[in-house]
Design a protein around this motif. Structure first.
Motif, short mmCIF file in Angstrom:
data_model
loop_
_atom_site.label_atom_id
_atom_site.label_comp_id
_atom_site.label_asym_id
_atom_site.label_seq_id
_atom_site.Cartn_x
_atom_site.Cartn_y
_atom_site.Cartn_z
N ASN A 23 3.48 10.55 0.74
CA ASN A 23 4.73 11.00 1.35
C ASN A 23 4.49 11.40 2.82
OD1 ASN A 23 7.57 12.09 1.01
ND2 ASN A 23 6.49 13.91 1.67
N PHE A 29 0.84 -1.20 0.00
CA PHE A 29 0.00 0.00 0.00
C PHE A 29 0.87 1.25 0.00
CE2 PHE A 29 -2.36 3.36 2.20
CZ PHE A 29 -3.46 3.45 1.38
N LYS A 30 1.88 1.26 0.87
CA LYS A 30 2.78 2.42 0.94
C LYS A 30 3.44 2.66 -0.42
CE LYS A 30 4.32 2.22 5.73
NZ LYS A 30 5.44 1.77 6.55
N ILE A 31 3.92 1.58 -1.04
CA ILE A 31 4.60 1.71 -2.32
C ILE A 31 3.65 2.30 -3.37
CG2 ILE A 31 5.54 0.35 -4.24
CD1 ILE A 31 6.84 -1.44 -2.09
N LEU A 32 2.39 1.84 -3.36
CA LEU A 32 1.45 2.31 -4.38
C LEU A 32 1.06 3.77 -4.16
CD1 LEU A 32 -0.87 -0.79 -4.89
CD2 LEU A 32 0.94 0.07 -6.36
N VAL A 33 0.75 4.16 -2.93
CA VAL A 33 0.29 5.55 -2.74
C VAL A 33 1.46 6.53 -2.80
CG1 VAL A 33 -1.79 4.97 -1.48
CG2 VAL A 33 0.30 5.50 -0.22
N TYR A 34 2.69 6.04 -2.65
CA TYR A 34 3.83 6.95 -2.80
C TYR A 34 4.17 7.18 -4.26
CZ TYR A 34 8.15 9.35 -1.81
OH TYR A 34 9.12 10.30 -1.76
N LEU A 35 3.74 6.25 -5.11
CA LEU A 35 4.10 6.30 -6.54
C LEU A 35 3.89 7.67 -7.21
CD1 LEU A 35 4.79 4.88 -9.29
CD2 LEU A 35 2.40 4.24 -9.42
N PRO A 36 2.71 8.31 -7.07
CA PRO A 36 2.51 9.59 -7.80
C PRO A 36 3.55 10.64 -7.44
CG PRO A 36 0.42 8.79 -6.96
CD PRO A 36 1.48 7.92 -6.35
N ASN A 37 4.12 10.54 -6.23
CA ASN A 37 5.09 11.54 -5.79
C ASN A 37 6.36 11.54 -6.63
OD1 ASN A 37 7.36 12.56 -3.82
ND2 ASN A 37 5.41 13.31 -3.04
N VAL A 85 3.88 8.31 4.99
CA VAL A 85 5.10 7.55 5.30
C VAL A 85 5.88 8.27 6.40
CG1 VAL A 85 7.31 6.78 4.36
CG2 VAL A 85 5.24 6.50 3.02
#
Lengths: 285, 333
Positions: free
Chosen positions: B195, B117-125, B198
């Motif tokens: 971001n 989940f963290k990896i996916l929601v950080y992606l747009p950043n 996290v």
């Protein structure tokens, strides 16, 4: 397990389902725009006009690619090379000289050290935007516009990176190692290069990713400094996609975006563990 | 005399700082001072030489010009837009990040797949903001585009039930001021909440678990624990998030510039865009006015940063004092 302790240590099913649903929705929201983009990059403009949304890729990637042969304003290869030169140059310079400065701040006792560190902390937050006009006029007077070095050399002085490196060195550098290197007859500069730099590898890796990505994505300064078509970076190339030239070439616009975004996604997915933990590392320190 | 003892290591502190200092003087300090100077002069136009630049008869004329203009394309409107779009992104961002942090750090909820989940929601950043802006522009395109297709689909569906007479016309979203502002805020939110989350989770994990155990023994419920213990303990990280987001927000450029070029009617123009437009897109190349605007933003950012640094430093010193007290007590014993 008794039902009492179960209710104490676990949430009810309703709450759990709710939390999972929200998380799944957010996760999908992060990927879906990029998936639409990839799908539409493989469809013709006519198909996109008839059905703007599709989840299934088509087979017209080549047709969209041809648009860029006919209307070659968008030059992804040129943009890619320029961005890579600037990003690699800036990352290497920033990492090396920030580490050197951080080492000076950690390993030596000197009169101005604390004031220097305070100064770095103070200027850390100053954004480049506020200095842009003076920077541009200086560069213009020196005939350094359209020169990639103009965007690489300032990376030597990166206050935020110095700050991070110093925090790292403070917790991981033992002066005993430095002392023993001195006894072995290594000069200070050699000690730094062959002993301190290897110690800093984890911090260097984390920072390298963030500096590289940050430089790669920057639009504001390159837009002002790099005017020649042959010097434009990837974000400037992208900004050309929304001009009049590609107005009706919907498929080509999506393809152009995909060309700029997909490499980042692939690299991100490979390095994601380090990136996400790197974000956290920067905050706690 | 022993030669080794005379080696003065302090000088290496200076030597190793030289590259940074020189680069900083040339590429940051000099441009800042230069910008300040230009702000008080009549420097404008592409061909005007720096040697011809003269001080204004009223040195603050550029500042007056920048601050007094109203309406489309003015600094005032740009500042208003910038603040509005930042606030509308930051408040939901903080809310969602805190909520997710509370869920993810709670032993009782035990969410699986947190790493993914963290990896996916950080992606747009990580994605180029310029590309993201144009992608969203493509989604909002008029007369035909993905969002319009969704809108028409919905309206057609409800029209079949309620018969309110949907005429089948599509909507130009980017002609609506508040919708465009909202879109900019949404993109910022979408790119940055991962971001923030996290960072906050890292902060909560860093809290001494004994504090939570003590709270549990004292019978604190989940809400009490979160508001009375977790939040105060991550105050430093909250301030860090706040200050970095604020500085980033006050310098917003890529997304509003490429989404709709500050339109409609200058409703998404930001202060960074104002500086850019005055200096490089105005037919008169008003470098002096752009410099004055830069310095105004510089001062605003500096004041806010100093306030936040003060708060941060104060807290550290209080903690330091406590530690010293403890040490002194321990020594007495």
């Amino acid at each position: 397990m008794s039902s009492k302790s179960l209710s104490k240590s676990q949430d009810s099913l309703v709450v759990k389902v709710f939390v999972y649903v929200i998380c799944i929705v957010l996760a999908i929201l992060s990927i879906l725009p990029f998936w639409f983009m990839v799908v539409n990059a493989t469809r013709t403009s006519e198909m996109i006009l008839a059905h703007p949304i599709s989840l299934i890729p088509s087979s017209h990637l080549g047709d969209n690619l041809k648009v860029f042969d006919d209307k070659p304003t968008f030059q992804p290869v040129t943009g890619f090379i320029n961005s890579a030169i600037i990003s690699v140059g800036a990352t290497v310079l920033s990492l090396y000289f920030s580490s050197l400065t951080a080492y000076a701040l950690t390993a030596y006792e000197w009169k101005l050290r604390d004031s220097f560190f305070k100064f770095i902390m103070a200027v850390m937050m100053i954004p480049a935007q506020c200095t842009l006009i003076g920077f541009f006029k200086m560069v213009y007077a020196l005939h350094m516009t359209n020169n990639l070095l103009t965007l690489i050399l300032p990376a030597i002085a990166a206050p935020a990176t110095v700050f991070f490196m110093r925090q790292y060195l403070q917790s991981s550098l033992s002066m005993e190692i430095v002392q023993s290197a001195r006894i072995d007859g290594a000069g200070e500069f050699r000690t730094f290069n062959s002993i301190v730099i290897p110690i800093m590898k984890p911090a260097l890796a984390t920072q390298a990713i963030f500096i590289y990505v940050g430089t790669w994505n920057e639009l504001f300064r390159p837009l002002v400094i790099l005017i020649d078509a042959s010097k434009k970076t990837m974000p400037i190339m992208v900004s050309l996609l929304n001009g009049d030239i590609y107005r009706v070439e919907y498929g080509a616009i999506y393809l152009g975006l995909a060309i700029t975004i997909l490499p980042l996604i692939i690299v991100y997915l490979i390095l994601s563990r380090y990136i996400v933990s790197g974000v956290a590392l920067g905050a706690v320190k | 005399m022993d030669k080794r003892k005379t080696v003065n290591y302090a000088k290496y502190g200076y030597i190793f700082s030289i590259p940074f200092v020189i680069a900083y003087l040339i590429f940051s300090l000099y441009p800042v001072l230069y910008t300040v100077v230009i702000g008080f002069t009549d420097l404008h136009g592409l061909t005007m030489k720096i040697t011809d630049m003269r001080l204004m008869s009223n040195p603050f004329q550029n500042y007056i010009d920048v601050l007094s203009a109203k309406g489309n394309g003015s600094f005032r409107l740009a500042f208003f837009n910038t603040v509005i779009m930042w606030v509308c992104n930051f408040i939901p961002q903080l809310f969602v990040s805190l909520l997710l942090t509370a869920w993810f750090t709670d032993d009782r909820t035990k969410i699986k797949g947190q790493g993914l989940f963290k990896i996916l929601v950080y992606l747009p950043n990580i994605i180029t903001a310029a590309s993201v802006a144009i992608l969203f522009q493509a989604f909002l395109s008029y007369p035909i585009g993905p969002l319009n297709a969704i809108r028409s689909g919905f309206l057609n569906f409800f029209d079949k039930i309620f018969h309110f007479g949907f005429d089948g016309k599509t909507y130009n979203f980017l002609n609506n001021k508040n919708f465009t502002r909202g879109t900019v805020s949404f993109i910022q939110f979408w790119m940055w909440y991962g971001n923030t989350m996290v960072l906050l989770i890292a902060g909560v994990i860093g809290i001494d678990p004994e504090i939570f155990e003590a709270a549990q023994i004292d019978g604190a419920n989940r809400r009490q624990t979160f508001f009375r213990i977790t939040l105060p303990c991550i105050r430093t990280i909250l301030l860090y998030v706040l200050v970095t987001s604020m500085i980033g927000g006050l310098n917003m450029f890529d997304i509003p510039q490429l989404l709709n070029r500050g339109g409609p009617d200058g409703s998404t123009a930001t202060t960074a865009m104002y500086i850019y437009t005055q200096a490089f897109r105005n037919s008169e190349y008003m470098y002096n006015r752009a410099s004055a605007a830069s310095i105004i933003m510089f001062v605003i950012i500096m004041i806010l940063t100093v306030i936040l640094f003060y708060i941060l430093r104060d807290k550290d010193e209080v903690e330091l004092r406590k530690i010293r007290k403890r040490e002194r007590k321990a020594l007495k014993r």
